[in-house]
Scaffold this motif. Structure first.
Motif, PDB file in Angstrom:
ATOM      1  N   ASN A  47      19.468   5.389 -35.588  1.00 46.03           N
ATOM      2  CA  ASN A  47      20.712   5.188 -34.854  1.00 46.03           C
ATOM      3  C   ASN A  47      21.680   6.264 -35.291  1.00 46.03           C
ATOM      4  O   ASN A  47      21.799   6.548 -36.484  1.00 46.03           O
ATOM      5  CB  ASN A  47      21.320   3.818 -35.162  1.00 46.03           C
ATOM      6  CG  ASN A  47      20.595   2.708 -34.459  1.00 46.03           C
ATOM      7  OD1 ASN A  47      20.189   2.855 -33.314  1.00 46.03           O
ATOM      8  ND2 ASN A  47      20.416   1.597 -35.135  1.00 46.03           N
ATOM      9  N   TYR A  65      12.690   7.231 -35.576  1.00 43.47           N
ATOM     10  CA  TYR A  65      13.735   6.629 -34.768  1.00 43.47           C
ATOM     11  C   TYR A  65      14.903   6.299 -35.679  1.00 43.47           C
ATOM     12  O   TYR A  65      14.722   5.718 -36.753  1.00 43.47           O
ATOM     13  CB  TYR A  65      13.210   5.349 -34.111  1.00 43.47           C
ATOM     14  CG  TYR A  65      14.293   4.519 -33.478  1.00 43.47           C
ATOM     15  CD1 TYR A  65      14.740   4.790 -32.198  1.00 43.47           C
ATOM     16  CD2 TYR A  65      14.871   3.462 -34.172  1.00 43.47           C
ATOM     17  CE1 TYR A  65      15.750   4.034 -31.623  1.00 43.47           C
ATOM     18  CE2 TYR A  65      15.875   2.699 -33.604  1.00 43.47           C
ATOM     19  CZ  TYR A  65      16.301   2.991 -32.332  1.00 43.47           C
ATOM     20  OH  TYR A  65      17.294   2.249 -31.773  1.00 43.47           O
ATOM     21  N   THR A  87      26.930   2.915 -31.779  1.00 42.75           N
ATOM     22  CA  THR A  87      25.741   3.719 -32.050  1.00 42.75           C
ATOM     23  C   THR A  87      24.881   3.848 -30.802  1.00 42.75           C
ATOM     24  O   THR A  87      25.011   3.062 -29.867  1.00 42.75           O
ATOM     25  CB  THR A  87      24.871   3.084 -33.147  1.00 42.75           C
ATOM     26  OG1 THR A  87      24.381   1.823 -32.685  1.00 42.75           O
ATOM     27  CG2 THR A  87      25.616   2.901 -34.441  1.00 42.75           C
ATOM     28  N   VAL A  88      24.009   4.850 -30.817  1.00 42.21           N
ATOM     29  CA  VAL A  88      22.923   4.973 -29.850  1.00 42.21           C
ATOM     30  C   VAL A  88      21.662   5.264 -30.641  1.00 42.21           C
ATOM     31  O   VAL A  88      21.715   5.827 -31.743  1.00 42.21           O
ATOM     32  CB  VAL A  88      23.159   6.080 -28.792  1.00 42.21           C
ATOM     33  CG1 VAL A  88      24.315   5.733 -27.882  1.00 42.21           C
ATOM     34  CG2 VAL A  88      23.329   7.434 -29.407  1.00 42.21           C
ATOM     35  N   GLY A  89      20.517   4.875 -30.096  1.00 43.03           N
ATOM     36  CA  GLY A  89      19.240   5.126 -30.743  1.00 43.03           C
ATOM     37  C   GLY A  89      18.678   6.467 -30.309  1.00 43.03           C
ATOM     38  O   GLY A  89      18.785   6.849 -29.151  1.00 43.03           O
ATOM     39  N   VAL A  90      18.071   7.173 -31.254  1.00 46.75           N
ATOM     40  CA  VAL A  90      17.462   8.469 -30.963  1.00 46.75           C
ATOM     41  C   VAL A  90      16.075   8.519 -31.582  1.00 46.75           C
ATOM     42  O   VAL A  90      15.893   8.182 -32.754  1.00 46.75           O
ATOM     43  CB  VAL A  90      18.311   9.636 -31.527  1.00 46.75           C
ATOM     44  CG1 VAL A  90      17.611  10.970 -31.305  1.00 46.75           C
ATOM     45  CG2 VAL A  90      19.681   9.652 -30.907  1.00 46.75           C
ATOM     46  N   HIS A  91      15.091   8.935 -30.772  1.00 47.44           N
ATOM     47  CA  HIS A  91      13.746   9.197 -31.288  1.00 47.44           C
ATOM     48  C   HIS A  91      13.641  10.699 -31.487  1.00 47.44           C
ATOM     49  O   HIS A  91      13.732  11.470 -30.535  1.00 47.44           O
ATOM     50  CB  HIS A  91      12.681   8.713 -30.309  1.00 47.44           C
ATOM     51  CG  HIS A  91      11.301   9.093 -30.730  1.00 47.44           C
ATOM     52  ND1 HIS A  91      10.510   9.917 -29.973  1.00 47.44           N
ATOM     53  CD2 HIS A  91      10.580   8.775 -31.831  1.00 47.44           C
ATOM     54  CE1 HIS A  91       9.362  10.088 -30.585  1.00 47.44           C
ATOM     55  NE2 HIS A  91       9.379   9.410 -31.714  1.00 47.44           N
ATOM     56  N   SER A 124      22.407   4.726 -20.708  1.00 46.90           N
ATOM     57  CA  SER A 124      21.317   4.529 -21.663  1.00 46.90           C
ATOM     58  C   SER A 124      21.853   4.446 -23.088  1.00 46.90           C
ATOM     59  O   SER A 124      22.821   5.105 -23.453  1.00 46.90           O
ATOM     60  CB  SER A 124      20.328   5.698 -21.560  1.00 46.90           C
ATOM     61  OG  SER A 124      19.276   5.517 -22.476  1.00 46.90           O
ATOM     62  N   ARG A 125      21.211   3.640 -23.896  1.00 52.75           N
ATOM     63  CA  ARG A 125      21.553   3.518 -25.326  1.00 52.75           C
ATOM     64  C   ARG A 125      20.449   4.098 -26.204  1.00 52.75           C
ATOM     65  O   ARG A 125      20.458   3.934 -27.406  1.00 52.75           O
ATOM     66  CB  ARG A 125      21.779   2.044 -25.696  1.00 52.75           C
ATOM     67  CG  ARG A 125      22.841   1.326 -24.871  1.00 52.75           C
ATOM     68  CD  ARG A 125      24.219   1.895 -24.978  1.00 52.75           C
ATOM     69  NE  ARG A 125      24.717   1.816 -26.336  1.00 52.75           N
ATOM     70  CZ  ARG A 125      25.782   2.479 -26.774  1.00 52.75           C
ATOM     71  NH1 ARG A 125      26.434   3.263 -25.956  1.00 52.75           N
ATOM     72  NH2 ARG A 125      26.180   2.370 -28.001  1.00 52.75           N
ATOM     73  N   PHE A 126      19.462   4.769 -25.569  1.00 54.56           N
ATOM     74  CA  PHE A 126      18.332   5.333 -26.303  1.00 54.56           C
ATOM     75  C   PHE A 126      18.034   6.726 -25.752  1.00 54.56           C
ATOM     76  O   PHE A 126      17.967   6.917 -24.540  1.00 54.56           O
ATOM     77  CB  PHE A 126      17.105   4.443 -26.133  1.00 54.56           C
ATOM     78  CG  PHE A 126      15.928   4.893 -26.944  1.00 54.56           C
ATOM     79  CD1 PHE A 126      15.852   4.619 -28.290  1.00 54.56           C
ATOM     80  CD2 PHE A 126      14.910   5.615 -26.358  1.00 54.56           C
ATOM     81  CE1 PHE A 126      14.771   5.042 -29.047  1.00 54.56           C
ATOM     82  CE2 PHE A 126      13.832   6.040 -27.088  1.00 54.56           C
ATOM     83  CZ  PHE A 126      13.759   5.754 -28.449  1.00 54.56           C
ATOM     84  N   PHE A 127      17.866   7.711 -26.659  1.00 55.86           N
ATOM     85  CA  PHE A 127      17.642   9.089 -26.263  1.00 55.86           C
ATOM     86  C   PHE A 127      16.510   9.693 -27.106  1.00 55.86           C
ATOM     87  O   PHE A 127      16.145   9.140 -28.141  1.00 55.86           O
ATOM     88  CB  PHE A 127      18.921   9.916 -26.468  1.00 55.86           C
ATOM     89  CG  PHE A 127      20.069   9.453 -25.609  1.00 55.86           C
ATOM     90  CD1 PHE A 127      20.267  10.004 -24.370  1.00 55.86           C
ATOM     91  CD2 PHE A 127      20.920   8.466 -26.064  1.00 55.86           C
ATOM     92  CE1 PHE A 127      21.314   9.553 -23.561  1.00 55.86           C
ATOM     93  CE2 PHE A 127      21.966   8.022 -25.266  1.00 55.86           C
ATOM     94  CZ  PHE A 127      22.152   8.571 -24.014  1.00 55.86           C
ATOM     95  N   THR A 128      15.974  10.814 -26.637  1.00 55.17           N
ATOM     96  CA  THR A 128      14.939  11.525 -27.365  1.00 55.17           C
ATOM     97  C   THR A 128      15.443  12.902 -27.726  1.00 55.17           C
ATOM     98  O   THR A 128      15.964  13.624 -26.869  1.00 55.17           O
ATOM     99  CB  THR A 128      13.665  11.652 -26.505  1.00 55.17           C
ATOM    100  OG1 THR A 128      13.221  10.345 -26.154  1.00 55.17           O
ATOM    101  CG2 THR A 128      12.552  12.361 -27.266  1.00 55.17           C
TER     102      THR A 128
END
Length: 66
Positions: free
Chosen positions: A27, A25, A14-18, A60-64
């Motif tokens: 995943n 937020y 998974t990756v996190g997305v805001h 990166s494991r977090f995106f917007t």
């Protein structure tokens, strides 16, 4: 089958997305083909797909999303 495909005993990556659209937020999961992370905003259902690239990608494991 790709080297990154999960086995039945491993969870899907998974990756996190805001999502700025609804300020939430979540995943999102790697698709079954292993080519992208795909998901949607749980409130307004805005779709997002983040391709997985071999070279020049992001660590990166977090995106917007919008």
């Amino acid at each position: 089958m790709t080297d990154q495909s999960p086995t039945p005993h491993q969870p899907r990556p998974t990756v996190g997305v805001h999502f700025k659209c609804c300020n939430v937020y979540v995943n999102i999961y790697q698709n079954h083909a292993g080519t992208a992370y795909a998901g949607h905003c749980p409130r307004c259902t805005a779709r997002i797909e983040i391709p997985i690239v071999k070279q020049g990608g992001s660590a990166s494991r977090f995106f917007t999303g919008s």
